[in-house]
Scaffold this motif. Structure first.
Motif: not given
Length: 120
Positions: A59-61, A64-67, A89-92
């Motif tokens: 995860f990209n912690t 924005l998607s994660y937050r 969601d690839g941004k995750l």
């Protein structure tokens, strides 16, 4: 040196830009894939989770998607729910996400780790 590397990247990601520059400086051929349009396949995410020993590292912690999703929600997910969320969601997904020709997966960009894996 030729290679069939696949790198999942996001054009606005500064870490991805550094990784791409490093690949070019080391004359490594790669296929560039937009992680937001075409996230890694389910099987690759499952393999990455097993290889890394944790799904948190996928995860990209800091994104924005994660937050928006929330750390507590992610922690309460089963592995299959986590994979489903990453696929949706690839941004995750932590990036860059690199697959070597031996199907080794490198997540994030650490030049020393990439050199060890790719410059042999």
């Amino acid at each position: 040196m030729t290679s069939k590397l696949q790198i999942y990247s996001y054009s606005s990601c500064s870490t991805c830009k550094k990784a791409l520059k490093w690949l070019q400086e080391n004359n490594l051929n790669y296929t560039l894939i937009d992680i937001t349009q075409n996230p890694p396949e389910k099987e690759m995410l499952i393999k990455a989770m097993k290889d890394l020993g944790s799904r948190k590292s996928l995860f990209n912690t800091s994104g924005l998607s994660y937050r928006a999703l929330g750390a507590k929600v992610v922690q309460s997910m089963s592995d299959s729910e986590a994979i489903k969320a990453l696929l949706s969601d690839g941004k995750l997904i932590k990036r860059p996400f690199l697959i070597t020709q031996e199907d080794k997966i490198l997540i994030g960009f650490k030049p020393e780790i990439w050199a060890e894996a790719l410059l042999v």
